[in-house]
Scaffold this active site. Structure first.
Site, PDB file in Angstrom:
ATOM      1  CG  HIS A 642      -0.458   0.409   2.490  1.00  0.00           C
ATOM      2  ND1 HIS A 642      -0.094  -0.481   3.468  1.00  0.00           N
ATOM      3  CD2 HIS A 642      -0.217   1.632   3.004  1.00  0.00           C
ATOM      4  CE1 HIS A 642       0.344   0.186   4.534  1.00  0.00           C
ATOM      5  NE2 HIS A 642       0.272   1.471   4.270  1.00  0.00           N
ATOM      6  CG  ASP A 698      -0.150  -3.844   2.690  1.00  0.00           C
ATOM      7  OD1 ASP A 698       0.392  -3.430   1.641  1.00  0.00           O
ATOM      8  OD2 ASP A 698      -0.382  -3.128   3.684  1.00  0.00           O
ATOM      9  N   GLY A 790       3.271   6.106   8.658  1.00  0.00           N
ATOM     10  CA  GLY A 790       4.711   6.305   8.471  1.00  0.00           C
ATOM     11  C   GLY A 790       5.525   5.092   8.903  1.00  0.00           C
ATOM     12  CB  SER A 792       2.949   1.730   6.207  1.00  0.00           C
ATOM     13  OG  SER A 792       1.702   1.822   6.797  1.00  0.00           O
ATOM     14  N   GLY A 793       5.072  -0.719   6.160  1.00  0.00           N
ATOM     15  CA  GLY A 793       6.145  -1.332   5.388  1.00  0.00           C
ATOM     16  C   GLY A 793       7.299  -1.787   6.262  1.00  0.00           C
TER      17      GLY A 793
HETATM   18  C1  4AZ Z   1      -0.718   3.827   8.545  1.00  0.00           C
HETATM   19  O1  4AZ Z   1      -1.493   4.711   8.324  1.00  0.00           O
HETATM   20  C2  4AZ Z   1      -0.927   2.975   9.745  1.00  0.00           C
HETATM   21  N1  4AZ Z   1      -1.910   1.178  14.297  1.00  0.00           N
HETATM   22  C3  4AZ Z   1      -0.096   1.910   9.976  1.00  0.00           C
HETATM   23  C4  4AZ Z   1      -0.305   1.116  11.083  1.00  0.00           C
HETATM   24  C5  4AZ Z   1      -1.330   1.389  11.948  1.00  0.00           C
HETATM   25  C6  4AZ Z   1      -2.156   2.448  11.738  1.00  0.00           C
HETATM   26  C7  4AZ Z   1      -1.962   3.248  10.613  1.00  0.00           C
HETATM   27  C8  4AZ Z   1      -1.528   0.493  13.145  1.00  0.00           C
HETATM   28  O2  4AZ Z   1       0.262   3.613   7.837  1.00  0.00           O
END
Ligand code: 4AZ
Length: 842
Positions: A642, A698, A790, A792-793
């Site tokens: 994503h 993902d 932020g 993520s990944g």
């Molecule tokens: C995001 O927006 C995100 N609490 C990643 C992980 C989580 C929430 C949002 C988990 O990338």
């Protein structure tokens, strides 16, 4: 049957033997026969008696000469002070005539002193003067003795009690004082004595930093079986500040292995050890030591194996001061041990007398507290301690508060002559006696915590007072003994969260049934029957030696195509596959941290430098840091699909949009730090089955433009096989530079949070059935942080029992961040194993 026959046959035979002897004696003259027998008996008794006495005497002699009287070698190191002679520079160099002259004088003093004591004098073999230092002249010596074993303890006692007298030597009158000697290891002391053998004599000059290192550093590893010493000196009335810039020795293997010892003395004196170091420390760890006098000794002892870089150290001098503590009259302030965060010096006493305005009370918050000594009971704190209200504190403690019921508080600090630590850093604040925590919750201990943390199921106060008398919500349950409310997803997760086991009580299978990891109960006799009755491999995974079996998704597949039932056999140190492929070097040299020690950081959630060396920051020109990723080989990163969806006119799906920062710790230094390696992205590929509505599948991989070299700050994480199980209760960590709160800004320093894998069914309920089998949930255990935008990944790193770290998940999504009962969702890497293999070859 056979045995019985033998027993029966043997016995009569032996009885017959004796009876036969009696029968064959001439039976005609019984008197003569009796006499003869008596004589014979007396003779035999006599011979036996004499033999016994002789053996006893021989035994005693052997014991006396071989054991009791056998000479044992004893050695003592120590020092004495010459009070009527000035120190000259030449005494620092063992090769000068002045050194030799003074040495022979002190040797004579010692000889005479030893001879005056019958428990010492006769056994003296040798005296070595090992050094002189200022103050007036402190003389260090090594004395060797050969003493009968039974007199050894008398020698120890006499040496301990020995006093030296002023002595007239030829024309010289030496006044000697302050004699102290301690038993030492002769072998070690002798090796260190040899000035040709890795001994260094260094004197600091005012304003100059002097460096020294292990021989060959940084180009060559230090040698095996090394015995090195560095004698450090400063000018009179100065003290030494020693700092290790790099410390990379063999990982600790107590009680053996390689170690570096720092002494608050010029020679090896056991009671003056400041610290014993082994392993490796990240550069951010403050390995700084302060002496009490103007000398210090660093020694290095290495064993026969291993190749490690060694250390680079430097030292400076500063005027001697014993100032510490003081009078504090402000309403608030800070206090810390002398030279904090350097290790405090030995033999110090400080008192802080704190008085706040009369109408207020005062409390002290210890933010950092490290007064740890090996083998010292932290209940009595006999050595180094902080004392408040007659209570002593020592050891390593997480932040705590001490309150006073008045406007005054006295804090005492004491360090004895051996072992020092980082010390403490604290702040004191005055408070309204009626309202100690304005707008916050007051813990029983006096600590203040955010109101939101009351009744959240976590013990934020440290004394559980924030979790007492709470109404449990629908998403919580109540523990039996302490009545505390906990999140429902803690039920039946294999971890005793309540402390009394009540959260794990009704989860058991009936008697004679085995509980599978997926919650199913199967009869005990189905365990290890080579059939996967659980359906998740549980009943076949702990069956001793790895057995080959039919391949399923719950078995580990060896390179030769055979499958084994053992749970997580990969790189566990045992070759389970017939071809050894579960332990092959290429797939096991991952998930290792170069630094074995942790930095002591205030605040707790900043990561240490080098703690997560696979963590990558993916940045775009426009937004800077945008997503995390994990390094899995010199060229491949794994991240979340994503992150690479085109949006707002930005082509996130294109490799040239992205730059990868590896070895990064602090975003501020991403262009200036020499630890950071920057790479453009050559290829970027998201999983084609990624569903942007459900976030199913993902995952994406990125190929770096050129390979990176592994360093202390850049290392790959291990990819788990599809059969790998990450059990609940094990440390699992999420890391990233993502937002610090739900709508907050990103972090500058890499953050870490310890979280826990949550039962799939429970989590699915909490998240309204949005989970797919390619997702796992993990929630935070303490600290109130979670993955957030932020992050993520980035990696969900699982520390396995052998210390190796595996990529259990990839940060994917969540409902907000750190919300109560809303765990984060992660891409399940084991479910993506085939995709990773097909796409990256790894
Ligand atoms: C995001 O927006 C995100 N609490 C990643 C992980 C989580 C929430 C949002 C988990 O990338």
């Amino acid at each position: 049957m056979k045995e019985q026959e033998i027993k029966y046959n043997n016995r009569p035979q032996s009885f017959n033997g004796i009876e036969e002897m009696v029968e064959f004696l001439p039976a005609t003259n019984t008197k003569k026969m009796e006499k003869m027998t008596l004589k014979k008996k007396l003779l035999i008794v006599g011979i036996v008696g004499v033999a016994a006495i002789i053996s006893l005497i021989i035994g005693l002699l052997v014991w006396h000469f071989v054991y009791r009287n056998a000479p044992v070698t004893k050695a003592f190191t120590g020092f004495l002070t010459i009070t009527n002679k000035p120190f000259i520079d030449a005494y620092e160099n063992p090769k000068t005539r002045e050194f030799a002259d003074l040495s022979s004088q002190v040797t004579e003093v010692l000889q005479n002193t030893y001879r005056s004591d019958p428990a010492i004098g006769p056994y003296l073999v040798n005296i070595n003067i090992t050094g002189f230092s200022e103050g007036s002249i402190i003389t260090y010596f090594l004395s060797e003795f050969k003493v009968p074993a039974y007199k050894a303890s008398a020698l120890d006692k006499a040496m301990n009690e020995l006093k030296v007298e002023p002595i007239k030597l030829r024309q010289m009158f030496l006044i000697v004082d302050a004699f102290k000697a301690y038993p030492t290891d002769l072998h070690m002391a002798r090796q260190l004595l040899d000035p040709e053998r890795c001994s260094f004599y260094l004197h600091s000059r005012p304003g100059v930093t002097t460096q020294f290192s292990t021989p060959g550093f940084p180009h060559l590893p230090y040698g095996p079986n090394a015995r090195c010493q560095w004698q450090l000196r400063a000018d009179a009335d100065h003290m030494i500040l020693l700092h290790f810039r790099t410390f990379k020795m063999e990982p600790c293997k107590p009680p053996r292995g390689d170690y570096v010892t720092v002494y608050d003395s010029l020679t090896v004196l056991e009671p003056r050890i400041m610290v014993k170091l082994c392993g490796s420390y990240p550069p951010s760890y403050n390995l700084t030591f302060v002496s009490s006098q103007n000398v210090m000794l660093v020694t290095m002892v290495t064993d026969h194996e291993g190749k490690h870089p060694g250390f680079l150290a430097e030292f400076t001098q500063m005027p001697r001061t014993t100032l510490c503590g003081g009078s504090f009259r402000e309403a608030s302030g800070v206090l810390s041990t002398p030279f904090y965060p350097a290790h405090y010096p030995p033999s110090r006493d400080c008192i802080w007398d704190i008085q706040v305005p009369e109408n207020k009370h005062v409390k002290i918050r210890f933010l950092m507290f490290y007064l740890l000594e090996p083998l010292v009971p932290i209940t009595t704190c006999p050595n180094d301690y902080v004392e408040i209200h007659n209570k002593r504190y020592c050891g390593e403690r997480s932040p705590f508060v001490v309150s006073s019921n008045s406007s005054r508080i006295m804090v005492k600090f004491h360090s004895d002559e051996s072992y020092t630590d980082t010390g403490f850093m604290a702040e004191y604040v005055s408070y309204e006696p009626k309202n100690p925590c304005p707008d916050q919750f007051t813990c029983k201990s006096g600590r203040c915590i955010d109101l939101a943390r009351k009744c959240d199921g976590w013990n934020d106060c440290g004394d559980s007072s924030d979790e007492a008398s709470c109404n449990c919500s629908a998403l919580q349950f109540r523990c039996k003994t302490n009545q505390v409310c906990k999140p429902r997803f803690f039920l039946c997760d294999g971890v005793n969260d309540c402390g009394d086991g009540s959260d794990e009580q009704d989860c058991q299978c009936p008697d004679k049934y085995l509980k599978c990891r997926n919650g199913k109960c199967v009869p005990q006799e189905q365990k290890c029957d080579k059939t996967d009755n659980c359906g998740d491999g549980t009943d076949e995974s702990e069956c001793g030696n790895a057995q080959t079996t039919a391949c399923t998704q719950n078995t580990y597949k060896c390179d030769n195509g055979e499958c084994i039932t053992k749970l997580n056999p990969q790189c566990d140190g045992t070759k389970d596959c017939a071809d050894g492929s579960d332990e092959k070097e290429t797939s096991c040299s991952c998930g290792k941290r170069p630094y074995s020690r942790k930095t002591r950081i205030v605040g707790g959630v900043n990561a240490d430098i080098g703690e997560w060396p696979w963590q990558v920051s993916l940045q775009t020109q426009r937004d800077g840091h945008t997503c995390g990723a994990s390094l899995v080989s010199p060229t491949i990163l794994l991240s979340a699909a994503h992150c690479f969806q085109d949006a707002q006119g930005i082509r996130y799906s294109q490799p040239n949009t992205w730059t990868a920062y590896l070895g990064l710790h602090d975003q501020k230094t991403r262009t200036s730090s020499s630890d950071v390696v920057v790479r453009k992205i050559k290829k970027l590929s998201a999983n084609r089955d990624f569903n942007s509505y459900t976030y199913d599948n993902d995952i994406a991989y990125l190929e770096l433009e050129s390979p990176v070299a592994y360093t202390d700050f850049i290392q790959p994480i291990c990819i788990p096989e599809s059969s790998h199980v990450f059990p609940v209760g094990r440390s699992i960590w999420v890391t990233g530079w993502g937002a610090l709160s739900e709508s907050g800004t990103g972090a500058e320093i890499l953050q870490k949070a310890e979280i826990r894998i949550i039962n799939q069914t429970e989590c699915d309920k909490l998240l309204d059935d949005q989970l797919t089998p390619r997702m796992i949930c993990a929630g935070y255990v303490s600290g109130g942080i979670d993955a957030c935008q932020g992050d993520s990944g980035g990696p969900l790193s699982s520390v396995e029992t052998n210390g190796q770290i595996y990529l259990a998940g990839i940060v994917s999504w969540g409902e907000g961040c750190a919300r109560r009962n809303k765990p984060g969702v992660y891409t399940k890497v084991t479910a993506m194993r085939d995709w990773i293999k097909q796409n990256t070859g790894l």
